[in-house]
Design an enzyme around this catalytic site. Structure first.
Site, mmCIF file in Angstrom:
data_model
loop_
_atom_site.group_PDB
_atom_site.id
_atom_site.type_symbol
_atom_site.label_atom_id
_atom_site.label_comp_id
_atom_site.label_asym_id
_atom_site.label_seq_id
_atom_site.Cartn_x
_atom_site.Cartn_y
_atom_site.Cartn_z
ATOM 1 N N CYS A 1 7.097 -20.850 -54.720
ATOM 2 C CA CYS A 1 5.764 -20.668 -54.716
ATOM 3 C C CYS A 1 4.402 -20.846 -55.844
ATOM 4 O O CYS A 1 5.480 -20.363 -56.686
ATOM 5 C CB CYS A 1 5.381 -20.279 -53.499
ATOM 6 S SG CYS A 1 5.024 -18.424 -53.824
ATOM 7 N N CYS B 1 5.377 -17.710 -56.913
ATOM 8 C CA CYS B 1 5.971 -16.945 -58.137
ATOM 9 C C CYS B 1 6.384 -18.149 -59.655
ATOM 10 O O CYS B 1 6.390 -17.202 -60.188
ATOM 11 C CB CYS B 1 6.982 -18.159 -57.254
ATOM 12 S SG CYS B 1 7.674 -17.324 -56.134
ATOM 13 N N ASN C 1 17.683 -6.233 -46.536
ATOM 14 C CA ASN C 1 18.510 -6.428 -46.059
ATOM 15 C C ASN C 1 19.458 -7.986 -46.943
ATOM 16 O O ASN C 1 18.637 -8.849 -46.746
ATOM 17 C CB ASN C 1 19.030 -7.201 -44.654
ATOM 18 C CG ASN C 1 20.316 -7.135 -44.558
ATOM 19 O OD1 ASN C 1 20.895 -6.118 -43.956
ATOM 20 N ND2 ASN C 1 20.482 -8.576 -44.089
ATOM 21 N N GLU C 2 20.153 -7.530 -47.589
ATOM 22 C CA GLU C 2 20.830 -8.747 -48.206
ATOM 23 C C GLU C 2 19.842 -10.131 -49.482
ATOM 24 O O GLU C 2 19.704 -10.084 -48.936
ATOM 25 C CB GLU C 2 21.569 -9.884 -47.147
ATOM 26 C CG GLU C 2 23.096 -8.539 -46.937
ATOM 27 C CD GLU C 2 23.735 -10.340 -45.870
ATOM 28 O OE1 GLU C 2 23.367 -11.117 -45.460
ATOM 29 O OE2 GLU C 2 24.980 -9.649 -45.623
ATOM 30 N N HIS D 1 28.534 -13.703 -32.238
ATOM 31 C CA HIS D 1 29.264 -13.311 -33.638
ATOM 32 C C HIS D 1 29.810 -11.756 -33.063
ATOM 33 O O HIS D 1 29.734 -11.342 -32.220
ATOM 34 C CB HIS D 1 27.781 -12.227 -34.805
ATOM 35 C CG HIS D 1 28.977 -12.290 -36.025
ATOM 36 N ND1 HIS D 1 28.968 -11.149 -35.599
ATOM 37 C CD2 HIS D 1 29.268 -12.722 -37.129
ATOM 38 C CE1 HIS D 1 30.052 -10.840 -36.969
ATOM 39 N NE2 HIS D 1 29.239 -12.046 -37.601
ATOM 40 N N GLU E 1 29.281 -4.189 -44.491
ATOM 41 C CA GLU E 1 29.227 -5.479 -42.901
ATOM 42 C C GLU E 1 30.954 -5.674 -43.392
ATOM 43 O O GLU E 1 30.816 -6.240 -43.925
ATOM 44 C CB GLU E 1 28.056 -6.438 -43.140
ATOM 45 C CG GLU E 1 26.520 -5.649 -42.681
ATOM 46 C CD GLU E 1 25.714 -6.753 -42.636
ATOM 47 O OE1 GLU E 1 25.959 -7.897 -41.983
ATOM 48 O OE2 GLU E 1 24.826 -6.379 -43.078
HETATM 49 C C1 GLA Z 1 24.749 -10.699 -42.457
HETATM 50 C C2 GLA Z 1 23.478 -9.767 -42.011
HETATM 51 C C3 GLA Z 1 22.973 -9.686 -40.860
HETATM 52 C C4 GLA Z 1 24.607 -10.296 -39.723
HETATM 53 C C5 GLA Z 1 25.810 -10.503 -40.411
HETATM 54 C C6 GLA Z 1 26.807 -11.451 -39.853
HETATM 55 O O1 GLA Z 1 25.732 -9.937 -43.629
HETATM 56 O O2 GLA Z 1 22.971 -8.991 -43.037
HETATM 57 O O3 GLA Z 1 22.750 -9.018 -40.331
HETATM 58 O O4 GLA Z 1 23.044 -11.839 -39.873
HETATM 59 O O5 GLA Z 1 25.724 -11.235 -41.923
HETATM 60 O O6 GLA Z 1 26.232 -13.039 -39.595
#
Ligand code: GLA
Length: 520
Positions: free
Chosen positions: A150, A153, A142-143, A326, A288
């Site tokens: 460290c 790295c 994720n992202e 959120h 998202e």
């Molecule tokens: C990001 C993340 C999500 C959530 C959103 C909203 O895009 O991928 O998991 O945390 O932000 O903050």
């Protein structure tokens, strides 16, 4: 079909809620949900303990309702047991502080323990669910975006530098190490750009960003190699803080997926044009964004610009945890709410729609490496940053424009605008020169082509492209820039953004180009 849905985190709810969720998803027109993004501690409660039973039930439930699953690998958030067993796999920040468990994204992508644990859980998910009926898409991690400094790295950075430069002499030359006695005799003397006494070397800073991006890309690739049964993607988060060169990464995903949390419709249009530019004619989706009572209006710029999916973070609001406030598609108050009604109205309008095919005749150049170079310390003061400049020029267009990297193939465009292209590696320069010599119309702003790919100053680098040349720029007072115009030169629009004022030198007519440039 347009994919419609959002992040779904059933592990936060008892199983009776799952059935209610599926009923509501059908009501809202949801056809795709992202499951499992942060589920590692549920899937693997201990180093040798695995529990996929709950995920089997969730996928079966969704599949039998005809709702597709975008199945995430949970590697962005290792469980507490992992941290306890492998403290040196926790990242060290720029100031030398080892981060502790307690949030998410707390891992070092170069730590061997993290690499093997993350590939193990991904491998198990892959072999269990590759053939599942509900599986439509793999969502790796994720992202990606954690930067670590460290010793793991440092060692990986040295290997990366050795592959890039071959020998220390070439590195010394590229990094201008004779400034401030930074010359190295072998790669072991090189460190990540950790906190230091005064200004860091800009070439070292830039190479570290490139290295971090490549190291994370390697991790993505090693996960992707384990996955089958559906296309594979990872969600790109936009913004200057993230050390990911998305234009490069976009070549490694089956569908470009962006997360976008802006405040204005113009920024949404920019993100959509950027995602389409990264996709280079392939599909892209909004993975998202935040649910709201204006969902239809907000989705429009993405749909108009070719999105193949509109997804949210997240389906049901979390009762606890750091993001409990959120916005969600199903808010705390439940489905009888304006947000859920609006989301469902959007879902209904998308039901029979197909993605729009977009053909843009203009391109806007956006380069994350330029953005990183412009984050170096001690640059001349500038009234407006890189992203703001690019977005202002984006607003000058009336309709979709492809936002592309500097080495994109430009030949098909009537007009190319390259705002604030401070960093200009040879390949990018070649692409612009070929475009102009083939008859293309190129608009450059001030501060373009000032440095090469190692942040070394390159006076006159763009003389062959523009009708004006910077012959002097003064830092103090931060106002004066002297330009010499060559009116017989090629089209040029040059702007000076020093000290808060804007001086514009226009050697071609913006109206002729169909642009309306707004003042900052
Ligand atoms: C990001 C993340 C999500 C959530 C959103 C909203 O895009 O991928 O998991 O945390 O932000 O903050």
């Amino acid at each position: 079909m347009i994919r419609f849905g959002g992040d779904y985190n059933p592990e936060q709810w008892p199983s009776p809620v799952w059935a209610e969720d599926v009923g509501l998803m059908l009501r809202a027109g949801v056809n795709l949900v992202t499951v499992g993004v942060f589920s590692w501690s549920r899937l693997q409660p201990g180093p040798d303990e695995f529990d996929f039973g709950w995920l089997d039930r969730v996928l079966d439930l969704l599949g039998s309702a005809g709702i597709g699953v975008c199945l995430a690998t949970p590697t962005a958030s290792p469980p507490p047991w992992f941290t306890r067993l492998h403290p040196t796999a926790m990242p060290i920040n720029h100031d030398g502080v080892r981060l502790s468990h307690g949030s998410r994204d707390t891992y070092c992508v170069n730590a061997p323990a993290y690499q093997s644990a993350s590939l193990e859980i991904t491998g198990r998910l892959a072999s269990r669910y590759a053939g599942h009926d509900a599986l439509r898409l793999w969502h790796v991690h994720n992202e990606y975006g954690t930067t670590c400094y460290c010793d793991h790295c440092a060692a990986a950075f040295r290997r990366w530098l050795a592959a890039r430069y071959g020998d220390p002499a070439t590195l010394n030359d590229a990094w201008s190490t004779d400034f401030w006695s930074q010359r190295v005799s072998n790669f072991d003397e090189v460190l990540p750009p950790r906190a230091t006494q005064y200004l860091s070397n800009p070439a070292q800073l830039l190479d570290y960003r490139r290295f971090v991006s490549d190291a994370m890309l390697e991790h993505y690739r090693s996960q992707r190699a384990l996955l089958s049964g559906a296309p594979v993607t990872t969600n790109f988060v936009l913004g200057g803080w993230v050390p990911v060169d998305h234009a490069r990464w976009a070549r490694e995903v089956d569908i470009v997926a962006i997360d976008d949390y802006p405040t204005t419709l113009a920024e949404r249009a920019f993100a959509a044009d950027l995602a389409r530019g990264w996709a280079r004619g392939g599909p892209w989706m909004l993975m998202e964004h935040a649910p709201s009572v204006e969902a239809r209006e907000i989705a429009q710029p993405y749909l108009d610009r070719g999105a193949t999916g509109i997804l949210y973070f997240q389906w049901r609001a979390s009762r606890g945890g750091a993001e409990q406030w959120h916005p969600a598609m199903v808010p705390h108050e439940g489905p009888d709410t304006p947000v859920f009604r609006e989301i469902s109205a959007l879902g209904a309008t998308l039901r029979d729609r197909e993605p729009v095919a977009v053909t843009a005749t203009s391109a806007l150049i956006y380069d994350e490496q330029t953005m990183w170079a412009l984050q170096s310390p001690h640059l001349p003061p500038r009234a407006e940053g890189y992203e703001a400049t690019v977005k202002r020029w984006h607003r000058a267009f009336d309709g979709p424009v492809d936002v592309v990297p500097p080495d994109a193939s430009l030949g098909e465009y009537d007009l190319v605008v390259a705002p604030l292209l401070y960093l200009l590696p040879a390949a990018g320069h070649r692409a612009l020169r070929d475009y102009v010599s083939g008859g293309g119309r190129l608009v450059l702003t001030f501060d373009s082509g000032l440095v090469d790919e190692h942040c070394r100053v390159t006076p006159g680098a763009l003389d062959d492209l523009i009708g004006a040349r910077r012959i002097q720029h003064d830092l103090e007072p931060a106002t004066a820039t002297v330009l010499r115009h060559t009116p017989d030169g090629r089209p040029a629009v040059l702007e000076n953004h020093y000290g808060g004022g804007v001086v514009r030198y226009v050697a071609t007519d913006l109206d002729d180009l169909g642009l309306t440039l707004l003042e900052i």
